[in-house]
Design an enzyme around this catalytic site. Structure first.
Site, PDB file in Angstrom:
ATOM      1  N   TYR A 146       0.809  -1.217   0.000  1.00 48.25           N
ATOM      2  CA  TYR A 146       0.000   0.000   0.000  1.00 48.25           C
ATOM      3  C   TYR A 146       0.840   1.265   0.000  1.00 48.25           C
ATOM      4  O   TYR A 146       0.393   2.308  -0.466  1.00 48.25           O
ATOM      5  CB  TYR A 146      -0.916   0.026   1.237  1.00 48.25           C
ATOM      6  CG  TYR A 146      -2.192  -0.741   1.086  1.00 48.25           C
ATOM      7  CD1 TYR A 146      -2.184  -2.119   0.936  1.00 48.25           C
ATOM      8  CD2 TYR A 146      -3.420  -0.081   1.110  1.00 48.25           C
ATOM      9  CE1 TYR A 146      -3.364  -2.822   0.808  1.00 48.25           C
ATOM     10  CE2 TYR A 146      -4.608  -0.787   0.986  1.00 48.25           C
ATOM     11  CZ  TYR A 146      -4.569  -2.153   0.834  1.00 48.25           C
ATOM     12  OH  TYR A 146      -5.743  -2.849   0.712  1.00 48.25           O
ATOM     13  N   LYS A 195       3.391 -15.412   2.889  1.00 52.91           N
ATOM     14  CA  LYS A 195       3.610 -16.165   1.643  1.00 52.91           C
ATOM     15  C   LYS A 195       5.116 -16.434   1.572  1.00 52.91           C
ATOM     16  O   LYS A 195       5.816 -16.010   0.638  1.00 52.91           O
ATOM     17  CB  LYS A 195       3.096 -15.328   0.450  1.00 52.91           C
ATOM     18  CG  LYS A 195       3.099 -16.064  -0.875  1.00 52.91           C
ATOM     19  CD  LYS A 195       2.041 -17.156  -0.993  1.00 52.91           C
ATOM     20  CE  LYS A 195       2.182 -17.905  -2.298  1.00 52.91           C
ATOM     21  NZ  LYS A 195       1.322 -19.126  -2.339  1.00 52.91           N
ATOM     22  N   ASP A 227      -2.633 -18.486   0.957  1.00 50.13           N
ATOM     23  CA  ASP A 227      -3.627 -19.196   0.132  1.00 50.13           C
ATOM     24  C   ASP A 227      -4.330 -20.268   0.960  1.00 50.13           C
ATOM     25  O   ASP A 227      -5.553 -20.436   0.893  1.00 50.13           O
ATOM     26  CB  ASP A 227      -2.995 -19.786  -1.143  1.00 50.13           C
ATOM     27  CG  ASP A 227      -1.668 -20.485  -0.916  1.00 50.13           C
ATOM     28  OD1 ASP A 227      -1.144 -20.441   0.221  1.00 50.13           O
ATOM     29  OD2 ASP A 227      -1.142 -21.092  -1.872  1.00 50.13           O
ATOM     30  N   ASP A 251      -6.173  -7.093   4.219  1.00 51.18           N
ATOM     31  CA  ASP A 251      -7.298  -6.461   3.526  1.00 51.18           C
ATOM     32  C   ASP A 251      -8.212  -7.553   2.959  1.00 51.18           C
ATOM     33  O   ASP A 251      -9.421  -7.540   3.141  1.00 51.18           O
ATOM     34  CB  ASP A 251      -6.764  -5.571   2.393  1.00 51.18           C
ATOM     35  CG  ASP A 251      -7.887  -4.958   1.579  1.00 51.18           C
ATOM     36  OD1 ASP A 251      -8.846  -4.461   2.195  1.00 51.18           O
ATOM     37  OD2 ASP A 251      -7.806  -4.982   0.332  1.00 51.18           O
ATOM     38  N   ASP A 255     -12.046  -9.170   4.647  1.00 57.85           N
ATOM     39  CA  ASP A 255     -13.321  -9.189   3.918  1.00 57.85           C
ATOM     40  C   ASP A 255     -13.890 -10.607   3.891  1.00 57.85           C
ATOM     41  O   ASP A 255     -15.088 -10.820   4.073  1.00 57.85           O
ATOM     42  CB  ASP A 255     -13.145  -8.712   2.463  1.00 57.85           C
ATOM     43  CG  ASP A 255     -13.465  -7.230   2.313  1.00 57.85           C
ATOM     44  OD1 ASP A 255     -13.247  -6.492   3.299  1.00 57.85           O
ATOM     45  OD2 ASP A 255     -13.919  -6.817   1.231  1.00 57.85           O
TER      46      ASP A 255
END
Ligand code: IPM
Ligand code: MG
Length: 360
Positions: A146, A195, A227, A251, A255
């Protein structure tokens, strides 16, 4: 106690839901003899319309000088709103990123749990959610992709875009500590999500999290690839207590986690720095399609105000009052349209706020 709160109503349903949160805060203030002084500032699309920028210097200064910030939501429909024809740094979201960075709000807490009363709204099979679930997503908020350098340039006759991701040990350590501190107050389990099979930032993340974990021998911790984490969230959400992760993964996973609860209109969030200062906002967006119709669910914002009382003002009893009032209203069968089900009583945004305020 007297506290100064900067209020950002924002765009879409923002003004309506913040109005109800202020109503509830005022009821708490009257009951406990506190005084909350509100200073409204503009951020997002409304600030673009008024001043041509998504967050002005004056607004930022007011936020910095306050004891905390209460935020509704910002932004519009990305395919139709004229705000999205502007340069990226002039769009509504740029204001949000700027305020997070300028206020140093590196720790984003997003609780996601299954409300007993709203179990029916959970999209997962009942056998997967038997007994409920209750997790806290701890998202790093001021680093990573970001805030890395970006560019879009022509190279060899075609456009090439770049976004860069970096994390320092300091940035990782401070969010990891926060995650473990919070786990100590909960079920003492941290799942650090990365990751590390691909990214250098993730390999450093893992190393620092392991160092921090040594200071918390009571906390059980594990590493999980992002994942797999996305999959586990829908396969077995009960396994999670604190999910600790970097900005972009947080983020996306937050959600997903909120959708799994089936009631995104109910979920609050807090963005904190090292001291007591924080910014509090619902986990959901500005829902421009339903703005101004008195149908939005104000509960996430009201619960965010409760988080503000708890984390920034040390008003635990007052925060409990708000949370219990929300539960009472749900138990009594009142529902806004997003969580409505058969046999319940449909109420609007304002009525929902009134019902909660009346139970404080
Ligand atoms: C969120 C939002 C923001 C983010 C957007 C609006 C920039 O999705 O708070 O999760 O990506 O952080
Ligand atoms: Mg998001």
């Amino acid at each position: 106690m007297e506290k100064n709160i900067a209020v950002i109503k924002g765009d879409g349903i923002g003004p309506e839901i913040v109005e109800e949160a202020m109503k509830v805060l005022d009821t708490v203030a009257a009951k406990y003899n506190h005084k909350f002084n509100y200073t409204q500032i503009l951020m997002g699309g409304c600030s673009i319309d008024a001043y041509g920028v998504p967050l002005g210097d004056e607004a930022l200064e007011i936020a910095k000088a306050s004891d905390s910030v209460l935020l509704g939501s910002i932004g519009g429909d990305t395919s139709t709103s004229p705000w999205y024809k502007l340069e990226p740094q002039l769009r509504p979201e740029a204001g949000l990123l700027k305020i997070r960075k300028e206020l140093g709000l590196f720790a984003n807490l997003r609780p996601a749990y299954l409300y007993e009363e709203l179990k029916g709204a959970c999209p997962l099979k009942e056998e997967l959610t038997e007994g409920g679930f209750d997790m806290m997503i701890m998202r790093e908020l001021t680093g990573g992709l970001y805030f890395g350098e970006r560019s879009t340039e022509e190279e060899n006759g075609e456009m090439v875009a770049r976004d860069s991701m970096s994390y320092s040990e300091t940035e990782i350590r401070r969010i990891a500590k926060r995650g473990f501190d919070i786990a100590m107050k909960r079920r003492k389990k941290v799942t650090s999500v990365d990751k590390a099979n691909v990214l250098d930032t993730s390999r450093l993340w893992r190393k620092v999290v392991e160092e921090v974990a040594k200071d918390y021998p009571e906390v059980e911790y594990e590493h999980m690839l992002v994942d797999n984490a996305a999959m586990q969230l829908v396969k077995n959400p009960k396994q999670f207590d604190v999910i600790l992760t970097e900005n972009m993964f947080g983020d996306i996973l937050s959600d997903e986690a909120s959708m799994v609860t089936g009631s995104i209109g109910m979920l609050s969030s807090a963005s904190l720095r090292e001291d007591k200062f924080g910014m509090y906002e619902p986990s959901h967006g500005s829902a421009p399609d339903i703005a101004g119709r008195n149908i939005a669910n104000p509960i996430a914002t009201i619960l965010s105000a409760a988080m503000m009382l708890r984390y920034s003002f040390d008003m635990d009893q007052e925060a409990d009052d708000i949370e219990q009032a929300v539960e009472k209203v749900l138990k009594e069968g009142y529902r806004t349209t997003d969580i409505m089900s058969e046999g319940k009583t449909l109420v609007g945004t304002k009525e929902c706020g009134d019902l909660i305020a009346a139970r404080i």
